[in-house]
Design a protein around this motif. Structure first.
Motif, PDB file in Angstrom:
ATOM      1  N   MET B   1       0.836  -1.198   0.000  1.00  0.00           N
ATOM      2  CA  MET B   1       0.000   0.000   0.000  1.00  0.00           C
ATOM      3  C   MET B   1       0.877   1.256   0.000  1.00  0.00           C
ATOM      4  O   MET B   1       1.824   1.339   0.763  1.00  0.00           O
ATOM      5  CB  MET B   1      -0.908  -0.014   1.234  1.00  0.00           C
ATOM      6  CG  MET B   1      -2.079   0.916   1.124  1.00  0.00           C
ATOM      7  SD  MET B   1      -3.188   0.796   2.547  1.00  0.00           S
ATOM      8  CE  MET B   1      -3.972  -0.774   2.277  1.00  0.00           C
ATOM      9  N   THR B   2       0.590   2.200  -0.891  1.00  0.00           N
ATOM     10  CA  THR B   2       1.390   3.422  -1.003  1.00  0.00           C
ATOM     11  C   THR B   2       0.695   4.556  -0.262  1.00  0.00           C
ATOM     12  O   THR B   2      -0.519   4.694  -0.341  1.00  0.00           O
ATOM     13  CB  THR B   2       1.502   3.837  -2.486  1.00  0.00           C
ATOM     14  OG1 THR B   2       1.843   2.689  -3.251  1.00  0.00           O
ATOM     15  CG2 THR B   2       2.527   4.916  -2.688  1.00  0.00           C
ATOM     16  N   GLN B   3       1.495   5.367   0.440  1.00  0.00           N
ATOM     17  CA  GLN B   3       0.909   6.524   1.106  1.00  0.00           C
ATOM     18  C   GLN B   3       0.533   7.563   0.044  1.00  0.00           C
ATOM     19  O   GLN B   3       1.295   7.773  -0.909  1.00  0.00           O
ATOM     20  CB  GLN B   3       1.917   7.109   2.082  1.00  0.00           C
ATOM     21  CG  GLN B   3       1.238   7.795   3.228  1.00  0.00           C
ATOM     22  CD  GLN B   3       2.220   8.089   4.344  1.00  0.00           C
ATOM     23  OE1 GLN B   3       3.434   7.962   4.177  1.00  0.00           O
ATOM     24  NE2 GLN B   3       1.697   8.502   5.465  1.00  0.00           N
ATOM     25  N   ILE B   4      -0.621   8.176   0.198  1.00  0.00           N
ATOM     26  CA  ILE B   4      -1.062   9.131  -0.811  1.00  0.00           C
ATOM     27  C   ILE B   4      -0.602  10.544  -0.445  1.00  0.00           C
ATOM     28  O   ILE B   4      -0.949  11.059   0.615  1.00  0.00           O
ATOM     29  CB  ILE B   4      -2.602   9.114  -0.944  1.00  0.00           C
ATOM     30  CG1 ILE B   4      -3.069   7.743  -1.460  1.00  0.00           C
ATOM     31  CG2 ILE B   4      -3.085  10.217  -1.871  1.00  0.00           C
ATOM     32  CD1 ILE B   4      -4.546   7.647  -1.723  1.00  0.00           C
ATOM     33  N   ASP B   5       0.205  11.153  -1.345  1.00  0.00           N
ATOM     34  CA  ASP B   5       0.505  12.573  -1.181  1.00  0.00           C
ATOM     35  C   ASP B   5      -0.143  13.318  -2.352  1.00  0.00           C
ATOM     36  O   ASP B   5      -0.799  12.711  -3.204  1.00  0.00           O
ATOM     37  CB  ASP B   5       2.021  12.823  -1.101  1.00  0.00           C
ATOM     38  CG  ASP B   5       2.752  12.391  -2.364  1.00  0.00           C
ATOM     39  OD1 ASP B   5       2.089  12.223  -3.412  1.00  0.00           O
ATOM     40  OD2 ASP B   5       3.986  12.204  -2.312  1.00  0.00           O
ATOM     41  N   TYR B   6       0.041  14.624  -2.372  1.00  0.00           N
ATOM     42  CA  TYR B   6      -0.652  15.425  -3.390  1.00  0.00           C
ATOM     43  C   TYR B   6      -0.299  14.968  -4.807  1.00  0.00           C
ATOM     44  O   TYR B   6      -1.185  14.820  -5.655  1.00  0.00           O
ATOM     45  CB  TYR B   6      -0.314  16.919  -3.219  1.00  0.00           C
ATOM     46  CG  TYR B   6      -0.914  17.754  -4.326  1.00  0.00           C
ATOM     47  CD1 TYR B   6      -2.244  18.166  -4.262  1.00  0.00           C
ATOM     48  CD2 TYR B   6      -0.163  18.085  -5.456  1.00  0.00           C
ATOM     49  CE1 TYR B   6      -2.813  18.894  -5.303  1.00  0.00           C
ATOM     50  CE2 TYR B   6      -0.723  18.813  -6.503  1.00  0.00           C
ATOM     51  CZ  TYR B   6      -2.048  19.213  -6.407  1.00  0.00           C
ATOM     52  OH  TYR B   6      -2.615  19.919  -7.447  1.00  0.00           O
ATOM     53  N   ASP B   7       0.985  14.757  -5.075  1.00  0.00           N
ATOM     54  CA  ASP B   7       1.395  14.404  -6.445  1.00  0.00           C
ATOM     55  C   ASP B   7       0.783  13.076  -6.886  1.00  0.00           C
ATOM     56  O   ASP B   7       0.330  12.939  -8.032  1.00  0.00           O
ATOM     57  CB  ASP B   7       2.926  14.328  -6.538  1.00  0.00           C
ATOM     58  CG  ASP B   7       3.555  15.705  -6.406  1.00  0.00           C
ATOM     59  OD1 ASP B   7       2.864  16.693  -6.727  1.00  0.00           O
ATOM     60  OD2 ASP B   7       4.709  15.789  -5.955  1.00  0.00           O
ATOM     61  N   ILE B   8       0.771  12.111  -5.976  1.00  0.00           N
ATOM     62  CA  ILE B   8       0.182  10.806  -6.313  1.00  0.00           C
ATOM     63  C   ILE B   8      -1.321  10.973  -6.570  1.00  0.00           C
ATOM     64  O   ILE B   8      -1.872  10.447  -7.543  1.00  0.00           O
ATOM     65  CB  ILE B   8       0.426   9.794  -5.168  1.00  0.00           C
ATOM     66  CG1 ILE B   8       1.916   9.418  -5.135  1.00  0.00           C
ATOM     67  CG2 ILE B   8      -0.437   8.550  -5.327  1.00  0.00           C
ATOM     68  CD1 ILE B   8       2.320   8.554  -3.971  1.00  0.00           C
ATOM     69  N   ALA B   9      -1.978  11.735  -5.697  1.00  0.00           N
ATOM     70  CA  ALA B   9      -3.426  11.939  -5.848  1.00  0.00           C
ATOM     71  C   ALA B   9      -3.728  12.659  -7.160  1.00  0.00           C
ATOM     72  O   ALA B   9      -4.607  12.239  -7.922  1.00  0.00           O
ATOM     73  CB  ALA B   9      -3.971  12.737  -4.668  1.00  0.00           C
ATOM     74  N   PHE B  10      -2.964  13.706  -7.432  1.00  0.00           N
ATOM     75  CA  PHE B  10      -3.213  14.470  -8.661  1.00  0.00           C
ATOM     76  C   PHE B  10      -2.959  13.592  -9.888  1.00  0.00           C
ATOM     77  O   PHE B  10      -3.716  13.639 -10.867  1.00  0.00           O
ATOM     78  CB  PHE B  10      -2.358  15.738  -8.707  1.00  0.00           C
ATOM     79  CG  PHE B  10      -2.723  16.626  -9.859  1.00  0.00           C
ATOM     80  CD1 PHE B  10      -3.826  17.467  -9.774  1.00  0.00           C
ATOM     81  CD2 PHE B  10      -2.004  16.593 -11.049  1.00  0.00           C
ATOM     82  CE1 PHE B  10      -4.201  18.259 -10.858  1.00  0.00           C
ATOM     83  CE2 PHE B  10      -2.370  17.376 -12.134  1.00  0.00           C
ATOM     84  CZ  PHE B  10      -3.468  18.215 -12.033  1.00  0.00           C
TER      85      PHE B  10
END
Lengths: 235, 104
Positions: B1-10
């Motif tokens: 499972m990867t932690q979601i940061d802004y760049d990943i979410a975008f």
């Protein structure tokens, strides 16, 4: 994402009763069945996945449906069968009972409809069948909470049918008469006889009666049938 | 499972938009400018279109990160607080929801 060649159906409340019966029927027909209940299931079949969860747990329902997407890549149908009843005079019914019944019957139905429609909507195809009850139109004394919760299910069915139509998803409901399962097991025989006498066809319903209505709503040809509640027994 | 940061979410949301744009006619394609109006006044999206974008965003986030987020919001129709006003706000909302999920 892998796409299952088999049609995939999600059924809630599959540990026993009607849910268990429906699971076995669709497995026999060659469907991939995804079931859930609060407890473990002893239904073992290569094409059956079981999830232990409370249908009103938003996080658990979301997780389950995302896993269905990962495992099977599609969802063709949902039978929102999980339900609990409460038979008691309103003046003797604690508020906690109302919360518990609404959580399972209304919140659970809503959450599964919402998450299923997202998965179905990606393929622009889906069939949802919710479970109502004749207790609502018969306005049965002693079932105020149960009947009200299922009235909410009918209302959800009608509105969701309109909201999901653009995504190729139909939403209908079946309203069974009493079927001899654990759900009606605690009700006295006299009360049950009086209830059945109010039906146009005065007999207990069977699981096959419920399946017959589900089959009608699930047919590909039923794409123009949505927002309907079909009560059994002529109620 | 990867932690979601802004760049990943975008990134996941952009992939969802690309998917929706495949079936959008020219002139109705959704801008990928993070600050362009996504849903609201002057938006090309109706409510069904917004649902499609949100559905695709949730699916791509789940696929790419293994994190199950629900981007439903009470404030959907609010002009000031809606997380659906732009792709940037939607991505920030996804990070917020995912973080809350971790804490729970």
């Amino acid at each position: 994402m892998n796409m299952s060649e088999k049609p995939v159906i999600a059924i809630t409340g599959t540990r026993k009763g009607i849910g268990r019966y429906l699971s076995e029927v669709f497995l026999e027909r060659g469907w991939q069945v995804v079931g859930c209940s609060r407890g473990a299931s002893d239904l073992e079949h290569a094409a059956y996945d079981h999830y232990e969860l409370d249908v009103s747990d938003e996080r658990a329902v979301t997780k389950m449906m995302h896993q269905v997407a990962r495992d099977h890549g599609r969802l063709d149908a949902l039978l929102n069968n999980a339900g609990i009843a409460s038979m008691n005079h309103a003046m003797l019914t604690p508020g906690s009972t109302m919360i518990r019944v609404f959580q399972t019957n209304v919140f659970g139905t809503f959450l599964f409809c919402r998450e299923a429609a997202k998965l179905m909507g990606r393929r622009k195809y889906g069939r949802i069948v919710n479970f109502a009850t004749v207790a609502t139109p018969l306005k049965l004394e002693g079932e105020a909470v149960y009947a009200a919760s299922k009235a909410a299910v009918v209302s959800l069915t009608e509105v969701l049918a309109r909201e999901f139509a653009a995504f190729g998803v139909t939403v209908n409901a079946v309203g069974p008469t009493p079927v001899p399962t654990d759900l009606v097991g605690s009700v006295s025989k006299d009360k049950m006889r009086a209830l059945i006498a109010r039906q146009a066809i005065p007999r207990y319903g069977t699981m096959e009666d419920v399946l017959n209505v589900c089959d009608f709503f699930l047919r590909e040809e039923s794409e123009f049938v949505t927002g309907q509640t079909l009560y059994l027994g002529g109620v | 499972m990867t932690q979601i940061d802004y760049d990943i979410a975008f990134g996941a949301i952009s992939t969802g938009v690309d998917e929706i744009n495949l079936s959008q006619p020219e002139g109705a394609k959704i801008s990928k400018d993070p600050d362009a109006v996504l849903f609201g006044e002057d938006s090309k999206l109706d409510s069904v279109g917004l649902v499609q974008v949100v559905m695709a965003a949730e699916a791509h986030l789940a696929e790419q990160t293994g994190v199950d987020v629900v981007l439903a919001s009470e404030a959907a129709m609010s002009r000031k607080r809606s997380p659906y006003r732009s792709l940037r706000l939607l991505a920030e909302y996804a990070v917020e929801v995912a973080t809350e999920g971790e804490a729970a």
